[in-house]
Write a protein that holds these residues in place. Structure first.
Motif, mmCIF file in Angstrom:
data_model
loop_
_atom_site.group_PDB
_atom_site.id
_atom_site.type_symbol
_atom_site.label_atom_id
_atom_site.label_comp_id
_atom_site.label_asym_id
_atom_site.label_seq_id
_atom_site.Cartn_x
_atom_site.Cartn_y
_atom_site.Cartn_z
ATOM 1 N N MET A 42 2.940 10.734 -9.191
ATOM 2 C CA MET A 42 2.198 10.931 -10.440
ATOM 3 C C MET A 42 1.107 11.983 -10.319
ATOM 4 N N GLY A 43 0.930 12.529 -9.140
ATOM 5 C CA GLY A 43 -0.107 13.527 -8.949
ATOM 6 C C GLY A 43 -1.508 12.962 -9.008
ATOM 7 N N LEU A 44 -1.672 11.722 -8.557
ATOM 8 C CA LEU A 44 -2.973 11.056 -8.573
ATOM 9 C C LEU A 44 -3.446 10.807 -7.143
ATOM 10 N N PRO A 45 -4.751 10.606 -6.939
ATOM 11 C CA PRO A 45 -5.238 10.290 -5.586
ATOM 12 C C PRO A 45 -4.676 8.954 -5.107
ATOM 13 N N ARG A 46 -4.407 8.884 -3.822
ATOM 14 C CA ARG A 46 -3.973 7.617 -3.250
ATOM 15 C C ARG A 46 -5.108 6.604 -3.317
ATOM 16 N N PRO A 47 -4.794 5.322 -3.451
ATOM 17 C CA PRO A 47 -5.857 4.318 -3.554
ATOM 18 C C PRO A 47 -6.574 4.126 -2.232
ATOM 19 N N PRO A 48 -7.839 3.718 -2.294
ATOM 20 C CA PRO A 48 -8.556 3.428 -1.042
ATOM 21 C C PRO A 48 -7.973 2.194 -0.367
ATOM 22 N N THR B 228 15.990 2.360 -5.562
ATOM 23 C CA THR B 228 14.658 2.155 -4.999
ATOM 24 C C THR B 228 13.609 2.555 -6.039
ATOM 25 N N VAL B 229 12.356 2.228 -5.757
ATOM 26 C CA VAL B 229 11.280 2.584 -6.689
ATOM 27 C C VAL B 229 11.102 4.091 -6.788
ATOM 28 N N THR B 230 11.552 4.830 -5.797
ATOM 29 C CA THR B 230 11.442 6.288 -5.878
ATOM 30 C C THR B 230 12.222 6.808 -7.074
ATOM 31 N N GLU B 231 13.499 6.372 -7.202
ATOM 32 C CA GLU B 231 14.299 6.810 -8.339
ATOM 33 C C GLU B 231 13.741 6.282 -9.666
ATOM 34 N N GLY B 232 13.282 5.018 -9.646
ATOM 35 C CA GLY B 232 12.784 4.442 -10.876
ATOM 36 C C GLY B 232 11.522 5.107 -11.380
ATOM 37 N N LEU B 233 10.603 5.427 -10.488
ATOM 38 C CA LEU B 233 9.369 6.082 -10.901
ATOM 39 C C LEU B 233 9.614 7.549 -11.270
ATOM 40 N N GLN B 234 10.487 8.206 -10.518
ATOM 41 C CA GLN B 234 10.790 9.605 -10.813
ATOM 42 C C GLN B 234 11.425 9.754 -12.190
ATOM 43 N N ALA B 235 12.190 8.740 -12.624
ATOM 44 C CA ALA B 235 12.897 8.830 -13.895
ATOM 45 C C ALA B 235 11.940 8.953 -15.075
ATOM 46 N N GLY B 236 10.714 8.488 -14.913
ATOM 47 C CA GLY B 236 9.758 8.539 -16.015
ATOM 48 C C GLY B 236 8.788 9.701 -15.938
ATOM 49 N N GLY C 239 0.810 -1.208 0.000
ATOM 50 C CA GLY C 239 0.000 0.000 0.000
ATOM 51 C C GLY C 239 0.843 1.258 0.000
ATOM 52 N N ASP C 240 1.961 1.226 0.724
ATOM 53 C CA ASP C 240 2.841 2.395 0.753
ATOM 54 C C ASP C 240 3.484 2.633 -0.619
ATOM 55 N N TYR C 241 3.759 1.540 -1.327
ATOM 56 C CA TYR C 241 4.297 1.670 -2.682
ATOM 57 C C TYR C 241 3.293 2.379 -3.584
ATOM 58 N N PHE C 242 2.026 1.992 -3.501
ATOM 59 C CA PHE C 242 1.014 2.638 -4.334
ATOM 60 C C PHE C 242 0.775 4.081 -3.895
ATOM 61 N N ASP C 243 0.870 4.344 -2.614
ATOM 62 C CA ASP C 243 0.764 5.735 -2.145
ATOM 63 C C ASP C 243 1.906 6.572 -2.720
ATOM 64 N N LEU C 244 3.113 6.031 -2.670
ATOM 65 C CA LEU C 244 4.271 6.737 -3.221
ATOM 66 C C LEU C 244 4.077 7.016 -4.706
ATOM 67 N N ALA C 245 3.654 5.998 -5.443
ATOM 68 C CA ALA C 245 3.445 6.177 -6.880
ATOM 69 C C ALA C 245 2.373 7.229 -7.159
ATOM 70 N N ALA C 246 1.302 7.184 -6.399
ATOM 71 C CA ALA C 246 0.229 8.165 -6.588
ATOM 72 C C ALA C 246 0.737 9.585 -6.343
ATOM 73 N N ASP C 247 1.510 9.752 -5.282
ATOM 74 C CA ASP C 247 2.036 11.084 -4.968
ATOM 75 C C ASP C 247 2.963 11.581 -6.074
#
Length: 301
Positions: free
Chosen positions: A241-247, A289-297, A231-239
């Motif tokens: 990407m500028g999207l709402p966090r998942p329920p 970490t996924v932070t760097e990987g997601l930020q790269a895109g 869940g924290d991974y999806f919260d991080l990705a949402a933040d």
């Protein structure tokens, strides 16, 4: 000997997204071949600088030409989608041992072979405890790879890469974006599980290193340094990407909201140690970490 015969020959079995990333790194330096059962992919493989070999792991007679063909083999083909058995790796192994064996065979397995570890840290020496049919099929594939290595009298180094969730922006379904847009729920924090990740480019580099540096009969986790619950991974990705966090939903309600395949992933919790990967393969992660990987895109505003 002519230079074309002195070049190392690498065979990729299962040349999908990760296999193609490997091929692009090798094609200018050595002869790369790829097994494909789809004749429509032949031209695309040639465009990558890869020599396509038409054959089908589900049709063992079509694999006979693979014997003695390559110095190194990277096996990334998935098992069948159903059943308890894994005949594809068995067919490949039987084909390879018909003539002189390759110097190395690297198999891309899954971290699911451990089953649920209740969030504990897991090393490669942990006993396997597959919970699902797909994990049991992978354990069988690993056994066939080890069998070939043990029977080679040391001439073949058989290595196994245990791989968690693969992500990348340029990979189909390679980020949580689509799931976030669908507002697919994740587990409540008190019910959540630890997950593990590797960027597709780092995985491709690990595959390459394992072909030359993998130790005989050795399993290696190819996982980054991320230490997050799902869940924290999806919260991080949402933040990011500028999207709402998942329920969030409690586990007891998850069956009403989530498909069975996703529920099975949410039933296993573990954290993979990547010490062996860093020491033995000497892989320095491009995306620690996924932070760097997601930020790269994500394009800067």
């Amino acid at each position: 000997m002519p230079a074309r015969f002195r070049r190392q020959r690498v065979l990729i079995v299962g040349c999908g997204d990760v296999g193609q990333r490997v091929a692009r790194r090798l094609a200018t330096r050595m002869q790369v071949m790829a097994l494909t059962s789809d004749t429509e992919r032949v031209e695309a493989l040639r465009a990558l600088g890869v020599r396509p070999l038409v054959g089908d792991l589900d049709q063992p007679p079509t694999l006979r030409r693979l014997a003695g063909l390559a110095h190194r083999v990277l096996h990334l083909a998935p098992p069948p989608s159903e059943g308890w058995a894994e005949p594809r790796t068995q067919a490949l192994v039987r084909s390879l041992r018909r003539r002189s064996l390759p110097q190395s065979l690297v198999y891309g397995s899954t971290s699911g072979v451990y089953g649920d570890c209740q969030g504990g840290w897991v090393s490669e020496s942990r006993a396997l405890n597959p919970f699902t049919q797909r994990a049991i099929r992978r354990v069988q594939a690993e056994a066939w790879v080890r069998h070939l290595g043990r029977g080679s009298a040391g001439s073949l180094r058989a290595s196994i890469l245990r791989i968690p969730g693969i992500y990348a922006w340029d990979r189909e379904g390679g980020t949580p974006r689509a799931r976030l847009l669908k507002r697919t729920p994740v587990l409540a924090r008190e019910d959540d599980v630890f997950t593990n990740h590797i960027h597709a480019d780092d995985l491709a580099r690990a595959c390459l290193l394992a072909l030359w540096r993998g130790r005989p009969q050795r399993a290696i986790h190819v996982s980054d340094d991320t230490d997050l619950r799902m869940g924290d991974y999806f919260d991080l990705a949402a933040d990011l990407m500028g999207l709402p966090r998942p329920p969030r939903v409690p586990r007891r309600d998850a069956e009403d909201h989530l498909p069975l395949m996703l529920l099975s992933f949410m039933s296993e919790s573990r954290r993979l140690s990547n010490t062996r990967m860093k020491k033995e393969l000497r892989l320095k992660l491009l995306y620690p970490t996924v932070t760097e990987g997601l930020q790269a895109g994500i394009s800067p505003a």
